[in-house]
Enzyme design. Structure first.
Site, PDB file in Angstrom:
ATOM      1  N   SER A 116      -9.775   2.041   2.579  1.00 25.73           N
ATOM      2  CA  SER A 116      -8.878   2.759   1.708  1.00 25.73           C
ATOM      3  C   SER A 116      -7.847   1.877   1.014  1.00 25.73           C
ATOM      4  CB  SER A 116      -8.145   3.841   2.493  1.00 25.73           C
ATOM      5  OG  SER A 116      -7.332   3.272   3.510  1.00 25.73           O
ATOM      6  N   LYS A 149       0.843  -1.198   0.000  1.00 22.34           N
ATOM      7  CA  LYS A 149       0.000   0.000   0.000  1.00 22.34           C
ATOM      8  C   LYS A 149       0.873   1.241   0.000  1.00 22.34           C
ATOM      9  CE  LYS A 149      -3.978   2.045   2.468  1.00 22.34           C
ATOM     10  NZ  LYS A 149      -4.883   1.931   3.632  1.00 22.34           N
ATOM     11  N   SER A 195     -10.034  -0.241   6.817  1.00 24.21           N
ATOM     12  CA  SER A 195      -9.441  -0.135   5.482  1.00 24.21           C
ATOM     13  C   SER A 195      -8.749  -1.376   4.953  1.00 24.21           C
ATOM     14  CB  SER A 195      -8.454   1.023   5.445  1.00 24.21           C
ATOM     15  OG  SER A 195      -9.164   2.208   5.244  1.00 24.21           O
TER      16      SER A 195
HETATM   17  N1  GLN Z   1     -13.121   4.337   5.781  1.00 27.22           N
HETATM   18  C1  GLN Z   1     -12.614   4.766   7.045  1.00 27.22           C
HETATM   19  C2  GLN Z   1     -12.248   6.220   6.989  1.00 27.22           C
HETATM   20  O1  GLN Z   1     -12.471   6.792   5.991  1.00 27.22           O
HETATM   21  C3  GLN Z   1     -11.470   3.915   7.451  1.00 27.22           C
HETATM   22  C4  GLN Z   1     -10.199   4.328   6.830  1.00 27.22           C
HETATM   23  C5  GLN Z   1      -9.045   3.469   7.231  1.00 27.22           C
HETATM   24  O2  GLN Z   1      -9.204   2.447   7.894  1.00 27.22           O
HETATM   25  N2  GLN Z   1      -7.858   3.922   6.884  1.00 27.22           N
HETATM   26  O3  GLN Z   1     -11.757   6.786   7.899  1.00 27.22           O
END
Ligand code: GLN
Length: 488
Positions: free
Chosen positions: A154, A79, A178
């Site tokens: 994400s 990532k 994410s």
């Molecule tokens: N979708 C969640 C957010 O937007 C989680 C993001 C993540 O785990 N990095 O904060």
């Protein structure tokens, strides 16, 4: 044999039996990336040339017995918020478009010392803020099961690349879901380890008290193996836990007899899609048939988890992202007349909409007038969430929930409605708030042909329990053997 269909443990088997060479593996993946990347758009940086070069050197060393490790020559994707020395780490942001890290994240040191081959850096929502990978500055990643749908986020690039067989496995990061939510959307396995099990050193911080690096893989055994590589104490991360090293593959027993599984009714209520519920109810029946004890219970505090998460995550983000000012770090606006303008224009031009929204929200909840009403209260609720989970784990070995309230949604469906997007995290955020480990595995397809995920939550440092419970269901369902993404 299609090499890229194989799991990592299958690749290892074939390497051991001399049915394959590491050069053949790397080449097969490069061909696959060349074929599929134009459809999926999973990568920010592709390292095929570098990977080939590295494989050549490695092949020599393997051939003459200099390297004997189990993972030498196995490819991986990373990532793009995990720092890789000499290779761009962009966080899918204009702010870091040209940032080349001068050092490796601790997990990268571990990956490198096992001689894995990095095939590239994977797309994500900007600074890991989002649930669909649509908030990347560079491109929108598509879901291999249906190219009109999002891969989740994400870590959408990581999950899509694994699902599309462009990498055999990948690293992601999980602040509120994410890893698990995109794994669920893409029909692969995703594990968020206990807070403190994997070093965060070199992970570009979003919300430091919630962030954790973890694995996205084709199956549970690979997941355990990747955890073996990345877990462990790191003096460079003050929140890293000094624990004895474990072999997480040893817990894969394919047996859940006598295990107590708690099912919190709040995760099967309003807002959860009917098909997801029905699918999971079937899975719960399966576990019963396998001899597990299932009990419904109430995790009442969960209803406040989403609000708590967005206050804490944004507060920490607003502080962490303060360093990107065009001077110390990040993009600098080309034209400015004074210091204030330099800050203002650099940050306005360098950050995307969603990141700005979080910074504004975070700054607001931390401001002196609102601190007590929002931030302090959120921290208090955080303690309550932790306590409720602790209480639940006095009774249950694992907690079973859906990973996401729905299957993957259409590209564009939620990107202009932040609240809708935040609701996609409803099942995952409480796990980060409490610092617990959780895994998502695919348990079937919905009527749109998209994967449905199950989440198993464990007590702190009980990765072995959730891995085994996940493994047992995986063996029963044989999802990977039955279903494949169609790239349509
Ligand atoms: N979708 C969640 C957010 O937007 C989680 C993001 C993540 O785990 N990095 O904060």
């Amino acid at each position: 044999m299609d090499i890229t269909e194989l799991t990592v443990h299958e690749l290892q088997e074939k390497l051991k039996n001399k049915e394959l060479t590491i050069t053949e593996i790397t080449k097969a993946y490069i061909d696959r990336i060349n074929e599929k990347e134009k459809d999926v758009d999973a990568f920010v940086t592709i390292l095929t040339e570098e990977a080939l070069e590295e494989t050549k050197n490695l092949q020599k060393k393997v051939d003459n017995g200099e390297i004997t490790g189990n993972f030498a020559g196995i490819p991986i994707g990373i990532k793009d918020n995990i720092c890789t020395k000499g290779i761009k780490t962009t966080c899918s942001s204009k702010m870091l478009e040209n940032f080349v890290s001068p050092y490796n994240a601790t997990v990268m040191e571990k990956i490198n010392s096992e001689n894995l081959i990095n095939l590239g850096k994977l797309n994500m929502d900007e600074f890991a803020m989002g649930g669909s990978t649509e908030y990347s500055y560079f491109k929108k990643t598509k879901n291999p099961w249906n190219l009109k749908k999002v891969p989740g986020g994400s870590s959408g690039g990581s999950a899509a690349a694994v699902a599309a067989n462009m990498v055999p496995w990948a690293l992601g990061s999980d602040t509120g879901g994410s890893i698990r939510q995109p794994a669920s959307f893409c029909g692969v396995v995703g594990l968020k380890p206990t807070y403190g099990l994997v070093s965060r050193y070199g992970l570009v911080a979003f919300a430091s008290s919630l962030d954790q690096i973890g694995s996205i893989t084709k199956d549970v055994r690979d997941c355990a193996m990747l955890l073996n590589i990345i877990a462990g104490y790191d003096e460079k991360d003050t929140t890293s836990e000094d624990m004895p090293k474990k072999d997480y593959t040893e817990c894969l027993k394919n047996d859940v007899k006598g295990l107590k599984i708690g099912v919190p009714k709040e995760f099967f209520g309003e807002g959860i899609n009917e098909e997801v519920k029905t699918r999971l109810e079937k899975i719960i029946e399966e576990y019963k048939n396998m001899g597990a004890e299932i009990e419904e219970f109430s995790l009442d505090i969960a209803q406040y988890a989403l609000a708590t998460y967005y206050i804490i995550a944004c507060a920490e983000a607003s502080s962490n992202l303060g360093r990107f000012d065009g001077i110390r770090y990040g993009y600098r606006t080309p034209e400015f007349t004074n210091l204030k303008e330099l800050y203002k224009k650099s940050r306005s031009e360098g950050f995307g909409e969603e990141v700005k929204r979080r910074i504004i929200l975070g700054t607001y909840v931390l401001s002196s007038g609102y601190y007590d009403a929002y931030y302090k209260k959120a921290q208090q609720v955080r303690t309550l969430v932790m306590n409720e989970f602790s209480k639940a784990f006095e009774k249950y070995d694992v907690i079973l929930t859906p990973t996401a309230p729905t299957g993957a949604f259409d590209i564009g469906e939620k990107s202009n409605n932040p609240l809708e997007m935040y609701l996609a995290d409803i099942c995952t955020v409480s796990v980060n708030i409490a610092g617990l480990p959780a895994i998502s595995i695919p348990v079937g397809l919905n009527s749109e042909g998209m994967p449905v995920g199950m989440q198993l939550i464990g007590n702190r440092f009980k990765e072995e329990t959730i891995l085994n419970v996940a493994y047992t269901m995986e063996q029963k369902l044989k999802f990977r053997e039955k279903y494949k993404p169609e790239f349509k």
